[in-house]
Structures are given as C-alpha cells and as structure tokens.
Write a protein that holds these residues in place. Structure first.
Motif, short mmCIF file in Angstrom:
data_model
loop_
_atom_site.label_atom_id
_atom_site.label_comp_id
_atom_site.label_asym_id
_atom_site.label_seq_id
_atom_site.Cartn_x
_atom_site.Cartn_y
_atom_site.Cartn_z
N HIS A 31 0.82 -1.20 0.00
CA HIS A 31 0.00 0.00 0.00
C HIS A 31 0.86 1.26 0.00
O HIS A 31 0.63 2.18 -0.78
CB HIS A 31 -0.93 0.01 1.22
CG HIS A 31 -1.66 1.31 1.38
ND1 HIS A 31 -2.76 1.63 0.63
CD2 HIS A 31 -1.40 2.38 2.16
CE1 HIS A 31 -3.16 2.85 0.96
NE2 HIS A 31 -2.37 3.33 1.89
N GLU A 35 1.16 4.05 -2.95
CA GLU A 35 0.82 5.43 -2.60
C GLU A 35 1.99 6.36 -2.99
O GLU A 35 1.77 7.42 -3.56
CB GLU A 35 0.56 5.51 -1.10
CG GLU A 35 -0.26 6.71 -0.69
CD GLU A 35 -0.57 6.67 0.81
OE1 GLU A 35 -1.64 6.15 1.16
OE2 GLU A 35 0.26 7.16 1.59
N HIS A 89 -2.86 8.85 10.46
CA HIS A 89 -2.14 9.04 9.20
C HIS A 89 -3.08 9.41 8.05
O HIS A 89 -2.82 10.33 7.29
CB HIS A 89 -1.36 7.76 8.86
CG HIS A 89 -0.51 7.91 7.63
ND1 HIS A 89 0.66 8.64 7.62
CD2 HIS A 89 -0.67 7.45 6.37
CE1 HIS A 89 1.18 8.61 6.40
NE2 HIS A 89 0.38 7.90 5.61
N ASP A 94 -2.26 11.58 4.71
CA ASP A 94 -2.81 11.19 3.40
C ASP A 94 -3.74 12.28 2.87
O ASP A 94 -3.82 12.50 1.66
CB ASP A 94 -3.56 9.85 3.50
CG ASP A 94 -2.61 8.66 3.61
OD1 ASP A 94 -1.39 8.85 3.45
OD2 ASP A 94 -3.08 7.54 3.86
FE LIG Z 1 -2.44 5.49 2.82
#
Ligand SMILES: [Fe+2]
Ligand SMILES: [Fe+2]
Length: 109
Positions: A31, A35, A89, A94
C-alpha cells in the motif's frame, strides 16, 4: 489494513498470529509503495516527508509486533496501535495529497 489488524486479534495460536502479522506487513508495504508511486506521478511536493512517515511506521510496527503476544490483551494492544496510527495518518498526512490532487485538478488514475 483495518481488517488485517482485526485478524491479528482474532488469531489465537502462535502460527495464525505470525501469519496475520506477515499479511499485515506485506499489505502495508504494498500500500505504501503504491501510494508513494502515485504521489511521485502527480508531483506531490511532500513525497520525501511522507515516505519517511511510512518508513517510521514500518519500523514501529516491527517493534510492536516483535513484542511477545501471549494474551488477548497483547494482541489488542497491537491492533489499537495500528488503528490509532492508521486513522491519524489517513486523516492528517494522506489528506494532504488528496488536497493537493484536488487543487491541481488531478483525478484518480
Ligand atoms: Fe495510505
Ligand atoms: Fe500514506
């Protein structure tokens, strides 16, 4: 990731626990990498900083998951750590790239 954290709490044998932690690690790495690739492709200016935060989670996760998981309480502690970290987060870090993408009219790719 939340689901994988739940699996950790639900794993009661040493082996299923290890497996649940391994899945979580593998998924988290995947992930983060996708990202970061996405951030690079849209020219997100805070990529280096964001990458450092991801690396630090992997480090913290390694430490927390290496601690002995003898009781349901230990597993719950790990799950809470993951939930807390993830929520924070997603909502703070994000969110910055969603905002950047939106401001620059970049739609999902
Ligand atoms: Fe993320
Ligand atoms: Fe992130």
């Amino acid at each position: 990731m939340f689901k994988l954290a739940n699996n950790i709490v639900e794993s009661h044998s040493e082996q299923t626990h290890k497996q649940a932690v391994m899945y979580l690690f593998a998924y988290t790495r995947k992930h983060f990498l996708s990202e970061e690739n996405m951030m690079q492709s849209i020219g997100f200016p805070l990529l280096t900083e964001h990458k450092k935060i991801h690396d630090s989670l992997i480090e913290q996760l390694t430490k927390v998951s290496e601690a002995p998981m003898k009781s349901d309480e230990d597993r719950l502690h790990l799950k809470n750590f993951i939930y807390h970290w993830l929520t924070k987060h997603i909502l703070t870090e994000d969110k910055k790239y969603y905002k950047f993408a939106k401001e620059n009219n970049i739609t999902s790719q």
